[in-house]
Structures are given as structure tokens and as C-alpha cells.
Design a protein around this motif. Structure first.
Motif, PDB file in Angstrom:
ATOM      1  N   GLU A 186       0.830  -1.201   0.000  1.00  0.00           N
ATOM      2  CA  GLU A 186       0.000   0.000   0.000  1.00  0.00           C
ATOM      3  C   GLU A 186       0.872   1.262   0.000  1.00  0.00           C
ATOM      4  N   TYR A 208       2.244   1.914  -3.427  1.00  0.00           N
ATOM      5  CA  TYR A 208       1.236   2.544  -4.301  1.00  0.00           C
ATOM      6  C   TYR A 208       1.113   4.031  -3.973  1.00  0.00           C
ATOM      7  N   LYS A 209       1.135   4.340  -2.685  1.00  0.00           N
ATOM      8  CA  LYS A 209       1.051   5.742  -2.275  1.00  0.00           C
ATOM      9  C   LYS A 209       2.234   6.531  -2.852  1.00  0.00           C
ATOM     10  N   PHE A 216       1.711   7.254  -6.455  1.00  0.00           N
ATOM     11  CA  PHE A 216       0.834   8.418  -6.671  1.00  0.00           C
ATOM     12  C   PHE A 216       1.581   9.717  -6.381  1.00  0.00           C
ATOM     13  N   ASP A 217       2.373   9.738  -5.301  1.00  0.00           N
ATOM     14  CA  ASP A 217       3.133  10.950  -4.968  1.00  0.00           C
ATOM     15  C   ASP A 217       4.081  11.325  -6.111  1.00  0.00           C
TER      16      ASP A 217
END
Lengths: 360, 360
Positions: free
Chosen positions: B18, B21-22, B25-26
Motif C-alpha cells: 500500500e 502505491y502511495k 501516486f506521490d
């Protein structure tokens, strides 16, 4: 500060996408079974939201693949026994045409130079063509084929299947989905999602053809043959373990778009496109690439750069306002800009971009 | 409180997934071009980390597809002109076999009952088979084929290609990747990621075969034919816009696994498997399904339920400790449990699970 992407795909993410992914993780959707009721509910929701958004008939199937490239392959495999016909006017429509030959079909084409578009009146469809392949928006050249011309093409060829590549346009074009046989797109363009999901919309006419081909010993593929996809779709399942997260997020984005309203999205798209084209026309060092206004894409604005260097403009705009413009495709890299005008970017951002280009 | 998934796929997410994935996105990886240096760096990193983790030769190609289902199709399309040979002992190896007929190849099989495995000594390979299809771990029945037996199969059939389905086992099996010709997996099993990415490892022997088939007018597919995938891989690109986020996260998970060390992961896997099998053997209402200890999977533990109802155990354990056990496959749904023993779950969680089953 995050960049704003005006690139034509992958593109700027739709504003709600990251939160939807976060929600998906919170709900542990990465671990659920694709044979569970939870997954079937997700598939059903996404299918319903897309059907509402794009006015897709209840009888049509909606299938998930990994990319639009895959759909080019699958649609040819499943509907063309011998001959396909392609309207070719850029790199992507050309690739679709090439796929047909690679699959040992006889591929016909009507080709136009880069930057030119198609009207129905000039299209002569070969007698034995089974599938007519049109492109609503050539991502490479910024040329659109208007829905009216696509509709006429189908009405004039009722015995043939007509499919529409809406990769960098859906859900913008107001297509009569009860008339055309199939449309498809990938989510990293107008839907503003990370890449990895293709969406294939097909009328029962396609299934009939695929079933007939299968009966006649045709090779329609395996897990992603249309009959297999459709059989699974009837219970909102997929043949393989699919990209569950992306299917969930697509349903949520389509729901967000339905809340805004497709009419509003279309009007906004046209407003932003007009502002961009007007600017390109008036600006000393820019020009609109597509000469015929009827053929100008509303979702990918392609601009000729005069005197200045395209790469230099891209670089300076990014340094100035942290916005990324797409470069020209292939041979046009040095002399063109491509500006994606998808739903993820708003008028304010378009205006900021224009001001920054002016300052170059 | 989040559930812990002991289901054999989709499965529990690897603990770092997770966050990766974060980070993706960042870094706005959902918007980058797959023709950019940033993407090439990601592909290269993932390829390198997998090569280290699984001891894959420098000369092998690593390709991304949407699923292992796709790889079944692509490998048959690209390496089998006429005949394939399949070791079939469960639903997934059977499906691989079925794909070959669907693609109009002549598919041979050596079939064993559900729950039984293969040793080299009993395998007779048909003379004209071009590809031998083995499965390191039958996800449906919890039967493994040991690497030693797979290696012997290749050594005894040097003129044929040998591929290994490692879908619910990689990176656990210590395969000699310089000996076998191909292996593949999907990321939602042992790598603990959301579904939507298949990984295909292929030696140059596969490319040679595919090129030869293509020269002889064979239909090896389009954008995902092996020659096209390989040509793109040489510059760390993909033919289509791929699932960039998942490729990035897989590289990060492989890096995390390399930091732990593959030897540690293998030893931990065996320790947890031993604890689970020992428990099933001793428990009054359970039994080990796979009778031959050599054929017992280390990554998917299949357990017979006696007297009690399997669905009831699954339900009660979830209510008690919020842990999800997999049900038996197909006809075995009512009478079996399947417990995934992937790297994402640790010994403490396995012990908690066992205590909860005891309390049922």
C-alpha cells in the motif's frame, strides 16, 4: 508541488482517482476473490455507470482487457473471418490496420495524410469487408471523425460491423451506441486513470459473429474470446483474475462523471478546446495543425510551432508553471505540441497554461 | 480492523504494497509516458530485482502481461507450431491444456487425479511435442512438482522447450532458470499485490522458436508476440501502454524481498508450511489432503475437513480472529480448506489462525 499533465495519455489523473484508490485499499479490494459477490457487485456497478454515462444499450456487453491494443487484437480475432477495412490517418489507426495482417486477415485501408480526416461521402467500403474500423480521435494527429459521419457509415453498411476506437475521446463523442456495433477505450486518457485497463463495449451482433466463426472452426482465442468474455459477463465475472482495483476505480470515476453530467462534460470540453484553438490561431509563433475545422479533435489539440522550438516551449512552460505539454508524435516531435483536453483539466488550468505559453 | 487473507489468490497484500502505491501516486507515475526515461528506469529496476531474487540469467527477457492466463495463450501461440504436452493434475494445469486445443494445436496430456503429483521417472514425453508444460504448484489441489523433477524433465528432453507455471509459488521454488526455458506468474499470489499483472520470464530459446515460426508464416499474435515484446524489452519499453503502477510496485516488492533474502523467505515458507501440515495431521477433524509428502505444496496447504463443515470453519474463524481461509476448489468446496502460505503472512499470524481453527 505536483505537476499538471496536459499530455495525451497517460494524462492528468481525474481529481478523485487517488482517493478512490485509497478507498479500494481501505476496503482491501486487492485481496478479494474475483468469484465473490463483492467483485460481482463492483463489475455490475462499473458496467451500469458506463452504460448511463455513454448511453449504452442494456443488451450490450462491457468487457475488461489490459489495453486498447488488446481490444484491436481481440475484435479482429473474433469478428473478421477474412477481410477488414480500416480508415487510416495516423499512427494508431495504422497500427490497428497492421494487426489485421499480422493475424493473417486481408486488411483493406483508405488512407489519408497525417492531419486529414474522413467524411462519409468519400468512403468506399470494399464489398467483402466484414468489419469497418473507425477512429473517433487520432491521438497522434489530433484529427476527429465526427459521430454523424460514423453513424452514416454504419447506416450505409448495415450488413457490416462498425467499430469505433474511442481511446483518447470517450466519453466525449456523442455516439449512437444502439447503432454502432462496438466501441472501446483505455482508461489512461479521458477517464484520467493510471494505465492498465481497456474497456470493450460490444453489441450482440459481435457475439453472433464470433459464435458463428467458432462453429466454423475459426480461432477466436482462448480466455478472452468474445464468447468466453460474454459468458462470464452475464454473471459479472471475468475469465481470469482481472485488475479488480482499476475496475472499481473506473466505476467510481464514471459515477463522478454522471454526477457532473455528460452534457456538462461535453460542453466544458468544447469550451476549453475553443479557447485553445483560438489561442493557437492568434498566437504569432503557433498555428492550428488540422486545417478543416470539422476534423479538429476536441480532446487532443495539435498545434504547429513556427520559428520557436517545440521542445523549448515544453521545457519553459514546465519550469514556469509546472505543467507538462505533450510533444508532437513521431516525426512531428520537433515542430508540434499536443495538448490533451480531457475532463481532468479545468478551464482555469487551461488559462494558466496559455498564459505560460505566451510568456515563452 | 483489517482482515488477514489466507486465501490462495488474490491473497493478503505484502506489508509494504500500500505504501509503494502511495509513493507511486506521490511521484505521479499514473501520468508518466511509457516512452519516457522514467518508465524505462522503472522497468529496468523491476527486471533487475526479479533477476536477483529468482536467479534469472542476464540473457533472459522479462515481459509484462495482464495475467497468467494471457501467458498461457502467448507461450502456446509463440512456441508451439503443432504439438504441446501438459502434465495435468488440477483445474489450472487443465486450463493450460485446454488453451492449446482452443488455439488449434494438438495438445497431449499426462493426467493424474486431483491431489496427486508428478515425478520425472513416470513421464513419457510424446516424440513430436515442442513444449512441455509443467506446474510448480497446482493452486486448486495444493500439489507441487519439485524443482528437481522439473530439472530432470528438461535434462531428459533437451530438444524440447520446458515451461513452468509458478503462479502460486514464485519466488519460492528454487528453479534453475538457466536450465528451464520459461517460467511465469501473476502478482496477486506470492508477491502479495493487487491483481492485474502477469510476469513472463523467457530464455532466448523461446525467442528463436517464435522467430522461426514467424518466418514460416505462423500466427504468433500482434502487440504481445514474443518478438515484439522482446524488441521492446531491449530498450525497457513495452509495446502498449502498460500497468505502469504495478510494474513499479512489483520492483519495489522484489527489492524488499531481496533485502530479506530469498533464502530466508524460502526457510520461513517451509517453517510455516510444516507448522500448518503438522497441525492438520494432529487435529481430530482435519487431515492433510495430499498423501505423498514429496508432492505437498509449500505455498498452498490443502486440508480435508472431517465431520465438521468447511464453510462453517471458515465463517467461525473469520468471526473470531478476522482471518479469511480459502475454500476448497470446485467440487471440494464443502470438504476442504485451502490456506495460502505466501510471504505476506508471518509465523505469528499462522499461529493465531491455528489457535482459532482449534477453537471451532
Amino acid at each position: 508541488m505536483k505537476k499538471v499533465f496536459f499530455t495525451p495519455g497517460p494524462a492528468e489523473l481525474f481529481p478523485t482517482v487517488e482517493q478512490h484508490y485509497k478507498d479500494a485499499f481501505d476496503q482491501q479490494l486487492g485481496s478479494i476473490s474475483h468469484r465473490s459477490q463483492r467483485f460481482r457487485d463492483i463489475y455490475k456497478h462499473t458496467s451500469e455507470q458506463l452504460k448511463t454515462l455513454m448511453n449504452i444499450p442494456e443488451s450490450s456487453g462491457i468487457f475488461f482487457t489490459s489495453s486498447a491494443n488488446e481490444i484491436w487484437e481481440r475484435i479482429l480475432q473474433n469478428t473478421v473471418e477474412h477481410e477488414s477495412f480500416h480508415l487510416v490517418n495516423g499512427s494508431f489507426s495504422k497500427k490497428f490496420y497492421d494487426f489485421s495482417s499480422e493475424l493473417h486477415k486481408y486488411a483493406h485501408k483508405f488512407e489519408k495524410p497525417f492531419g486529414e480526416g474522413f467524411d462519409y461521402s468519400e468512403i468506399i467500403v470494399p464489398e467483402y469487408a466484414e468489419l469497418i474500423c473507425t477512429t473517433a480521435n487520432e491521438t497522434a494527429s489530433g484529427v476527429q471523425m465526427r459521430p454523424s459521419e460514423i453513424h452514416k457509415t454504419k447506416r450505409g453498411n448495415k450488413d457490416k460491423l462498425v467499430c469505433v476506437d474511442t481511446v483518447s475521446s470517450a466519453p466525449y463523442p456523442d455516439l449512437d451506441m444502439a447503432l454502432i456495433d462496438s466501441a472501446f477505450f483505455s482508461v489512461q486518457k479521458s477517464f484520467g486513470m493510471p494505465a492498465g485497463l481497456g474497456v470493450w463495449i460490444a453489441a450482440p451482433s459481435l457475439l453472433e459473429k464470433a459464435e458463428r466463426m467458432k462453429t466454423h472452426e475459426g480461432n477466436v482465442g482462448t480466455y478472452h474470446s468474445l464468447p468466453t468474455l460474454w459468458k462470464n459477463f452475464e454473471k459479472f465475472e471475468t475469465p481470469e483474475t482481472p485488475n479488480v482495483m482499476a475496475i472499481y476505480v473506473l466505476g467510481k470515476v464514471a459515477e463522478d462523471m454522471n454526477k457532473i453530467g455528460i452534457d456538462v462534460i461535453r460542453k466544458e470540453t468544447e469550451k476549453k478546446a475553443k479557447v485553445l484553438y483560438d489561442f493557437a490561431e492568434k498566437c504569432d509563433f503557433l498555428d492550428i495543425f488540422v486545417k478543416n475545422p470539422d476534423h479538429r479533435s476536441q480532446t487532443v489539440i495539435v498545434i504547429d510551432v513556427k520559428e520557436k522550438n517545440a521542445a523549448d516551449i515544453i521545457k519553459k512552460v514546465q519550469a514556469d508553471v509546472n505543467m507538462v505539454i505533450g510533444s508532437g508524435y513521431g516525426d512531428f516531435k520537433a515542430t508540434q505540441l499536443r495538448i490533451a483536453n480531457f475532463a481532468a483539466v479545468n478551464m482555469e488550468q487551461v488559462e494558466t497554461l496559455i498564459e505560460a505559453i505566451k510568456r515563452v
